[in-house]
Design an enzyme around this catalytic site. Structure first.
Site, PDB file in Angstrom:
ATOM      1  N   HIS A 143       0.861  -1.180   0.000  1.00  0.00           N
ATOM      2  CA  HIS A 143       0.000   0.000   0.000  1.00  0.00           C
ATOM      3  C   HIS A 143       0.899   1.232   0.000  1.00  0.00           C
ATOM      4  O   HIS A 143       1.578   1.537   0.983  1.00  0.00           O
ATOM      5  CB  HIS A 143      -0.905   0.001   1.231  1.00  0.00           C
ATOM      6  CG  HIS A 143      -1.750   1.239   1.355  1.00  0.00           C
ATOM      7  ND1 HIS A 143      -2.741   1.543   0.455  1.00  0.00           N
ATOM      8  CD2 HIS A 143      -1.720   2.244   2.262  1.00  0.00           C
ATOM      9  CE1 HIS A 143      -3.305   2.692   0.803  1.00  0.00           C
ATOM     10  NE2 HIS A 143      -2.701   3.131   1.904  1.00  0.00           N
ATOM     11  N   GLY A 163      -1.095  11.599   3.347  1.00  0.00           N
ATOM     12  CA  GLY A 163      -0.840  12.564   2.277  1.00  0.00           C
ATOM     13  C   GLY A 163      -0.027  12.040   1.109  1.00  0.00           C
ATOM     14  O   GLY A 163       0.535  12.825   0.339  1.00  0.00           O
ATOM     15  N   LYS A 164       0.033  10.733   0.944  1.00  0.00           N
ATOM     16  CA  LYS A 164       0.840  10.147  -0.134  1.00  0.00           C
ATOM     17  C   LYS A 164       0.317  10.552  -1.507  1.00  0.00           C
ATOM     18  O   LYS A 164       1.082  10.986  -2.380  1.00  0.00           O
ATOM     19  CB  LYS A 164       0.849   8.611  -0.021  1.00  0.00           C
ATOM     20  CG  LYS A 164       1.444   8.076   1.269  1.00  0.00           C
ATOM     21  CD  LYS A 164       1.530   6.574   1.255  1.00  0.00           C
ATOM     22  CE  LYS A 164       0.167   5.891   1.197  1.00  0.00           C
ATOM     23  NZ  LYS A 164      -0.651   6.151   2.392  1.00  0.00           N
ATOM     24  N   ASP A 182      -1.866   3.786  -4.483  1.00  0.00           N
ATOM     25  CA  ASP A 182      -2.652   2.934  -3.589  1.00  0.00           C
ATOM     26  C   ASP A 182      -2.088   1.520  -3.500  1.00  0.00           C
ATOM     27  O   ASP A 182      -1.745   1.053  -2.426  1.00  0.00           O
ATOM     28  CB  ASP A 182      -4.130   2.899  -3.986  1.00  0.00           C
ATOM     29  CG  ASP A 182      -4.983   2.235  -2.913  1.00  0.00           C
ATOM     30  OD1 ASP A 182      -4.839   2.631  -1.740  1.00  0.00           O
ATOM     31  OD2 ASP A 182      -5.749   1.316  -3.234  1.00  0.00           O
ATOM     32  N   ARG A 248      18.841  14.260  11.443  1.00  0.00           N
ATOM     33  CA  ARG A 248      19.081  15.614  10.931  1.00  0.00           C
ATOM     34  C   ARG A 248      20.337  15.694  10.061  1.00  0.00           C
ATOM     35  O   ARG A 248      20.578  16.705   9.419  1.00  0.00           O
ATOM     36  CB  ARG A 248      19.182  16.603  12.097  1.00  0.00           C
ATOM     37  CG  ARG A 248      17.914  16.646  12.943  1.00  0.00           C
ATOM     38  CD  ARG A 248      17.998  17.672  14.044  1.00  0.00           C
ATOM     39  NE  ARG A 248      18.103  19.030  13.521  1.00  0.00           N
ATOM     40  CZ  ARG A 248      18.174  20.108  14.305  1.00  0.00           C
ATOM     41  NH1 ARG A 248      18.166  19.976  15.618  1.00  0.00           N
ATOM     42  NH2 ARG A 248      18.263  21.307  13.765  1.00  0.00           N
TER      43      ARG A 248
END
Length: 310
Positions: A143, A163-164, A182, A248
């Site tokens: 998915h 938010g893909k 999807d 980071r």
């Protein structure tokens, strides 16, 4: 993630390689090929069957047929009879060589199809193996969203609603290409290569909450889509958590295992105000730069060590 075994029908191979049908028993097009290798039965024609796998495609050319041409008809008949009696799925003859009557008789007796091609034996063998490696490759469906960004296959993963798809649309608008939304079907075509595509029924479609289903090919044009792409970078999108430590510098070198292949991966936290499309573009370019031998994080670390040393 469920791993399944796959096969390819003889009919599909005939269509792909334009094989001539010398002999085909009833329903032979539905015969399933499940082995991704091709055998030239030289030793088997000589009568040696130890370690012989009868499930592989059998390919004969000038060398094999020159050998059996020296035999008496009865010996030739017995030779082909032994081969076909093992239950091979198909015999392919290269270079448009005339097939011996004894070979056709044995094929009819054991209901084994015979195909023929004009290609050289080594040429058709390598092409067949390459096709079988793809068609029979281990595969899973994940998915996520697969996008080609600057030639880099980027797989976006994350929980539903993170938010893909919205990020994928923004990337398409910026000139990149959608492969799958999807559901991403991923095949391991070699020990180092993963290739992703979309299931045919949802190919080129993308779902946007509040809008519904969008046909990317029709809205943005054929330049906005692609059928397949290698999976070279995995980006995990997750909601931003205050207090959580995120990488980071980029020195960790994280990977995600897909079908036992370690793929470089990143985790990108999502929160309002972050331009994910730009971040993912930079991630793809940075990954390409690493493959070309330059690692910005290592370069900074070396500069800091030199400064500290002074």
């Amino acid at each position: 993630m469920q791993l399944k075994e796959f096969g390819v029908s003889l009919g599909d191979l005939i269509q792909e390689f334009k094989f001539e049908i010398v002999y085909g028993p009833e329903g032979f097009e539905k015969v399933e090929i499940t082995k991704d290798d091709v055998n030239r039965p030289a030793l088997q024609l000589a009568g040696f069957f130890d370690y012989f796998d009868p499930n592989r495609i059998q390919l004969v050319g000038k060398v094999e047929f020159s050998y059996v041409a020296q035999m008496e008809p009865e010996a030739r008949r017995a030779c082909f009879d032994r081969l076909f009696a093992t239950g091979i799925p198909v015999l392919i003859v290269s270079r448009n060589i005339d097939v011996f009557p004894e070979c056709i008789e044995a094929a009819q007796r054991y209901q084994v199809p015979i195909l023929r091609t004009n290609e050289f034996t080594s040429t058709i063998m390598s092409a067949l193996v390459a096709s079988l490696k793809i068609n029979l490759a281990p595969r899973i469906t994940l998915h996520g969203v697969l996008i080609e960004i600057y030639g880099e296959g980027v797989l976006l993963l994350g929980d539903s609603g993170v938010g893909k798809s919205e990020t994928a649309i923004e990337l398409v608008k910026r000139g990149h290409r959608l492969i799958a939304d999807d559901a991403v079907e991923i095949k391991r075509v070699s020990d180092k290569t993963l290739v992703g595509t979309a299931p045919e029924v949802i190919r080129h479609f993308i779902e946007l909450r509040g809008i519904g289903i969008v046909d990317v090919r029709r809205i943005f044009g054929v330049g906005a889509i692609k059928m397949t792409e290698k999976v070279e970078l995995v980006i995990n999108l997750e909601p931003w958590e205050d207090g959580k430590q995120y990488d980071r510098l980029g020195l960790d070198g994280q990977t995600t295992s897909i079908l036992d292949i370690a793929v470089p991966s990143l985790t990108i936290p999502v929160k309002p105000g972050r331009n994910l499309a730009v971040i993912i573009e930079v991630a793809a370019m940075n990954d390409r730069q690493k493959k070309m031998g330059f690692n910005a994080a290592q370069e900074l670390q070396e500069r800091m060590l030199k400064l500290h040393g002074k």
